[in-house]
Design a protein around this motif. Sequence first.
Motif, mmCIF file in Angstrom:
data_model
loop_
_atom_site.group_PDB
_atom_site.id
_atom_site.type_symbol
_atom_site.label_atom_id
_atom_site.label_comp_id
_atom_site.label_asym_id
_atom_site.label_seq_id
_atom_site.Cartn_x
_atom_site.Cartn_y
_atom_site.Cartn_z
ATOM 1 N N ASN A 238 28.784 -17.045 -17.969
ATOM 2 C CA ASN A 238 29.766 -15.952 -18.002
ATOM 3 C C ASN A 238 29.082 -14.583 -18.001
ATOM 4 O O ASN A 238 29.341 -13.725 -18.853
ATOM 5 N N ILE A 239 28.201 -14.365 -17.015
ATOM 6 C CA ILE A 239 27.441 -13.117 -16.972
ATOM 7 C C ILE A 239 28.337 -11.925 -16.629
ATOM 8 O O ILE A 239 29.360 -12.062 -15.955
ATOM 9 N N ASP A 240 27.914 -10.758 -17.089
ATOM 10 C CA ASP A 240 28.632 -9.507 -16.821
ATOM 11 C C ASP A 240 27.971 -8.704 -15.703
ATOM 12 O O ASP A 240 28.637 -7.908 -15.031
ATOM 13 N N GLU A 241 26.660 -8.849 -15.555
ATOM 14 C CA GLU A 241 25.894 -8.100 -14.548
ATOM 15 C C GLU A 241 24.927 -9.056 -13.857
ATOM 16 O O GLU A 241 24.529 -10.079 -14.435
ATOM 17 N N LEU A 242 24.520 -8.689 -12.644
ATOM 18 C CA LEU A 242 23.539 -9.493 -11.904
ATOM 19 C C LEU A 242 22.427 -8.597 -11.376
ATOM 20 O O LEU A 242 22.693 -7.549 -10.771
ATOM 21 N N VAL A 243 21.187 -9.026 -11.601
ATOM 22 C CA VAL A 243 20.021 -8.384 -11.004
ATOM 23 C C VAL A 243 19.483 -9.344 -9.945
ATOM 24 O O VAL A 243 19.042 -10.451 -10.264
ATOM 25 N N LEU A 244 19.531 -8.920 -8.694
ATOM 26 C CA LEU A 244 19.072 -9.723 -7.560
ATOM 27 C C LEU A 244 17.719 -9.203 -7.114
ATOM 28 O O LEU A 244 17.598 -8.067 -6.661
ATOM 29 N N ASP A 245 16.689 -10.034 -7.218
ATOM 30 C CA ASP A 245 15.325 -9.634 -6.887
ATOM 31 C C ASP A 245 14.943 -10.195 -5.529
ATOM 32 O O ASP A 245 14.772 -11.402 -5.356
ATOM 33 N N VAL A 246 14.810 -9.319 -4.527
ATOM 34 C CA VAL A 246 14.419 -9.727 -3.168
ATOM 35 C C VAL A 246 13.149 -8.992 -2.744
ATOM 36 O O VAL A 246 12.945 -8.723 -1.559
ATOM 37 N N ARG A 247 12.278 -8.699 -3.701
ATOM 38 C CA ARG A 247 11.103 -7.873 -3.413
ATOM 39 C C ARG A 247 10.170 -8.510 -2.385
ATOM 40 O O ARG A 247 9.443 -7.813 -1.679
ATOM 41 N N TYR A 248 10.145 -9.836 -2.284
ATOM 42 C CA TYR A 248 9.282 -10.518 -1.316
ATOM 43 C C TYR A 248 10.094 -11.222 -0.219
ATOM 44 O O TYR A 248 9.545 -12.013 0.541
ATOM 45 N N PRO A 267 36.442 -12.979 -5.413
ATOM 46 C CA PRO A 267 37.392 -12.816 -4.317
ATOM 47 C C PRO A 267 37.721 -11.371 -3.946
ATOM 48 O O PRO A 267 38.533 -11.141 -3.061
ATOM 49 N N ARG A 268 37.102 -10.381 -4.607
ATOM 50 C CA ARG A 268 37.441 -8.995 -4.290
ATOM 51 C C ARG A 268 37.062 -8.637 -2.844
ATOM 52 O O ARG A 268 37.543 -7.638 -2.309
ATOM 53 N N LEU A 269 36.209 -9.438 -2.207
ATOM 54 C CA LEU A 269 35.803 -9.170 -0.825
ATOM 55 C C LEU A 269 36.609 -9.965 0.195
ATOM 56 O O LEU A 269 36.349 -9.880 1.390
ATOM 57 N N GLN A 270 37.564 -10.748 -0.257
ATOM 58 C CA GLN A 270 38.293 -11.644 0.631
ATOM 59 C C GLN A 270 38.886 -10.898 1.832
ATOM 60 O O GLN A 270 39.586 -9.905 1.685
ATOM 61 N N GLY A 271 38.566 -11.401 3.039
ATOM 62 C CA GLY A 271 39.113 -10.831 4.264
ATOM 63 C C GLY A 271 38.450 -9.555 4.725
ATOM 64 O O GLY A 271 38.797 -9.021 5.793
ATOM 65 N N LYS A 272 37.467 -9.063 3.993
ATOM 66 C CA LYS A 272 36.800 -7.806 4.363
ATOM 67 C C LYS A 272 35.599 -8.080 5.266
ATOM 68 O O LYS A 272 35.035 -9.168 5.277
ATOM 69 N N THR A 273 35.206 -7.072 6.021
ATOM 70 C CA THR A 273 34.127 -7.210 7.004
ATOM 71 C C THR A 273 32.765 -7.345 6.334
ATOM 72 O O THR A 273 32.365 -6.471 5.539
ATOM 73 N N PHE A 274 32.078 -8.409 6.657
ATOM 74 C CA PHE A 274 30.694 -8.606 6.205
ATOM 75 C C PHE A 274 29.725 -7.931 7.164
ATOM 76 O O PHE A 274 28.845 -7.174 6.757
ATOM 77 N N VAL A 275 29.864 -8.208 8.464
ATOM 78 C CA VAL A 275 28.946 -7.649 9.446
ATOM 79 C C VAL A 275 29.623 -7.576 10.812
ATOM 80 O O VAL A 275 30.508 -8.382 11.133
ATOM 81 N N LYS A 276 29.190 -6.597 11.588
ATOM 82 C CA LYS A 276 29.590 -6.488 12.995
ATOM 83 C C LYS A 276 28.333 -6.624 13.846
ATOM 84 O O LYS A 276 27.332 -5.961 13.570
ATOM 85 N N THR A 299 31.019 -21.242 -5.901
ATOM 86 C CA THR A 299 31.130 -20.411 -7.097
ATOM 87 C C THR A 299 31.078 -18.935 -6.738
ATOM 88 O O THR A 299 30.187 -18.492 -6.023
ATOM 89 N N ASN A 300 32.046 -18.158 -7.230
ATOM 90 C CA ASN A 300 32.006 -16.717 -7.004
ATOM 91 C C ASN A 300 32.234 -15.997 -8.316
ATOM 92 O O ASN A 300 32.972 -16.462 -9.187
ATOM 93 N N LEU A 301 31.565 -14.828 -8.466
ATOM 94 C CA LEU A 301 31.548 -14.117 -9.739
ATOM 95 C C LEU A 301 32.449 -12.892 -9.778
ATOM 96 O O LEU A 301 32.682 -12.330 -10.846
ATOM 97 N N ASN A 302 32.908 -12.421 -8.602
ATOM 98 C CA ASN A 302 33.828 -11.283 -8.545
ATOM 99 C C ASN A 302 33.263 -10.048 -9.241
ATOM 100 O O ASN A 302 33.977 -9.288 -9.888
ATOM 101 N N LEU A 303 31.956 -9.825 -9.098
ATOM 102 C CA LEU A 303 31.312 -8.703 -9.781
ATOM 103 C C LEU A 303 31.607 -7.382 -9.075
ATOM 104 O O LEU A 303 31.589 -7.308 -7.840
ATOM 105 N N PRO A 304 31.832 -6.304 -9.824
ATOM 106 C CA PRO A 304 32.059 -4.994 -9.216
ATOM 107 C C PRO A 304 30.760 -4.246 -8.937
ATOM 108 O O PRO A 304 30.766 -3.175 -8.337
ATOM 109 N N ARG A 305 29.626 -4.819 -9.404
ATOM 110 C CA ARG A 305 28.343 -4.130 -9.261
ATOM 111 C C ARG A 305 27.217 -5.159 -9.204
ATOM 112 O O ARG A 305 27.290 -6.227 -9.807
ATOM 113 N N VAL A 306 26.151 -4.807 -8.452
ATOM 114 C CA VAL A 306 24.957 -5.641 -8.413
ATOM 115 C C VAL A 306 23.739 -4.727 -8.351
ATOM 116 O O VAL A 306 23.765 -3.663 -7.716
ATOM 117 N N PHE A 307 22.667 -5.126 -9.032
ATOM 118 C CA PHE A 307 21.398 -4.414 -8.976
ATOM 119 C C PHE A 307 20.461 -5.196 -8.064
ATOM 120 O O PHE A 307 20.295 -6.410 -8.231
#
Length: 438
Positions: A238-248, A267-276, A299-307
Motif C-alpha cells: 500500500n505504497i504512497d509514493e514510487l521512486v523509479l530508478d532507470v539510471r542504467y 486507472p487515472r490514465l485510462q483512454g489517454k494517449t501514451f504515444v504517437k 496491478t495498477n497503483l493510480n499514483l498522482p506522482r512518480v520520482f
Amino acid sequence: MNKFLVMACCLVLAGCGGSDSSDSADNNIAECGRNDINSQLYCKLHADYLWYNELKTGVDPLAFSTPAAYLSRVLADRDRYSFVITEQQYQDRYINAVFFGFGFATQRTDNNTALQVLYVFDAGSAAQRGLRRADKIMEIDGISVAEWLARLDAGTATNDDIYGPNEEGVVRNFVWRKPDSSQQQADFVKGTVSTNTVMHRSVSQVAEKKVGYLVFNTFIELSETELEQAFSYFAQQNIDELVLDVRYNGGGLIRVANQLSSHIALPRLQGKTFVKYRYNDKNTSKNSTVTFALGAGRTNLNLPRVFVLTTAGSCSSSELVINALSPFIDVVQIGETTCGKPVGQMPDRVAGYRLFAINFQTVNALDFGDYFDGLMPNCQVNATVAGDWGVSNDPLYAEALAYINNSNCSGVAVSSQSVQQQPAQLRVQPQWLRYNEQ
C-alpha cells in the motif's frame, strides 16, 4: 501497429518484427537488385529509415567486410543509434534474456586502479559468490586491475586475457573490496547468465508515507512478469509514493514501457494517449496513436506522482515513460540529463542479421518529442555509486526521499533552471560499450 516496436540505445534492449515500404521506387535503386548483405541493408534503409534522404551515396557495399562497418559509413550524420547484429546475438540477448559471462557490470574508478561494480545479475556466478553493487574489484587472476587496465590501454592485453575466453567453465579468481573496506576473494565461473531486469525493489517509511523503490534495468519480454511481480508487491504494501530508478536503463520494448507507465498511474490514465508514432514521408500510413494499457500486467497503483532517477545512461524507452506520463501526472526527474533519444526502431531480419535502424519518432499527448538533447532533471544531482541498491547515502535516491519529505529540491541539488545543458553527443554512450558487462 507492430507490437515489437523498440526504443533502445545500447546492449540491453529487446524487440523483433519488421517493416516494409509503400514506395515501390525504392526497388529501383541499384542496391535493391543485389544479393549481398550490405546491399540488402541499404535497400531496407532507403525504404524505412527515418532519415533516408540523409543516407550517404556512392559508398560501395562490397568494399566492407562486415555489415556493421558498412552501416557506420552510410547512416545519417545525426544518427547515434542505428546498428546491426547477428540473428544469434539478437535471440540470445533480446529474446532469451541471456548472455555469457560471470554476471556483473563495471566501470573504471580510482584513476584506473579498480573496477567499480554497477550491478550484478542474480543468476550469475559473481552474485552467488558475494559480489555486489559498489564493490571494487582490485585484482583478477593474481594481477592488479591497475596493471590489467594499463595493458588493455596499451594494446598488450585483451578482455579475453583478463576475463578468459567465452567458454563454459572458464574460471578467474577475483579479489574485491567492500564499501566497508573489508576484502573478499573468490573464483568466478563463466556460464550462461539469465538477466533479471528488476534489479531491486523495496519499501521504506518516509515521514508518514510508504515509499516504494524500483530499480529497473531494461525493457524486454522478461520484464512483463518481473514488473507485475514488483507492482503486486507495492500494492500489497500500500505504497504512497514510487521512486523509479532507470539510471542504467538504455531502453527496449515500447509495449513494456506502456505497461510500466500504466502500472504506475492507471486507472487515472485510462483512454489517454501514451504515444504517437511519426514515420518518414514514405510511410505516413503507419502513423498512429496508442493509449495507456497494462499489457501483461494486472496491478495498477493510480499514483498522482512518480520520482524518476536518471543519468546519461537513461535512454529511449526510459525517456518515453517520463515524456508519456508528464502530461497527466507529476513526474519529478532527479539526477542527470538523459541521453536524448525520442526515436525508435522496428528491427528487421536481413539474411542472418537484425537491422536496428531508426524508423520513427515518438511524441506524447501534447505532441512534444523534440528532446534530442535529453530530458533535464527537476533536481540535478551527480550520480555516484555509494553502496548497494537502496542505501540512504546514494545521492539520487536520497534526493528523492528528501523531496518527498520537503516538497522541493534539497540544498545539494541544482534546480533545472540553472542547469547548463551538455551537448547530447557528449552524453550518449557508444552502443555495446556503455558498461563493461562480464
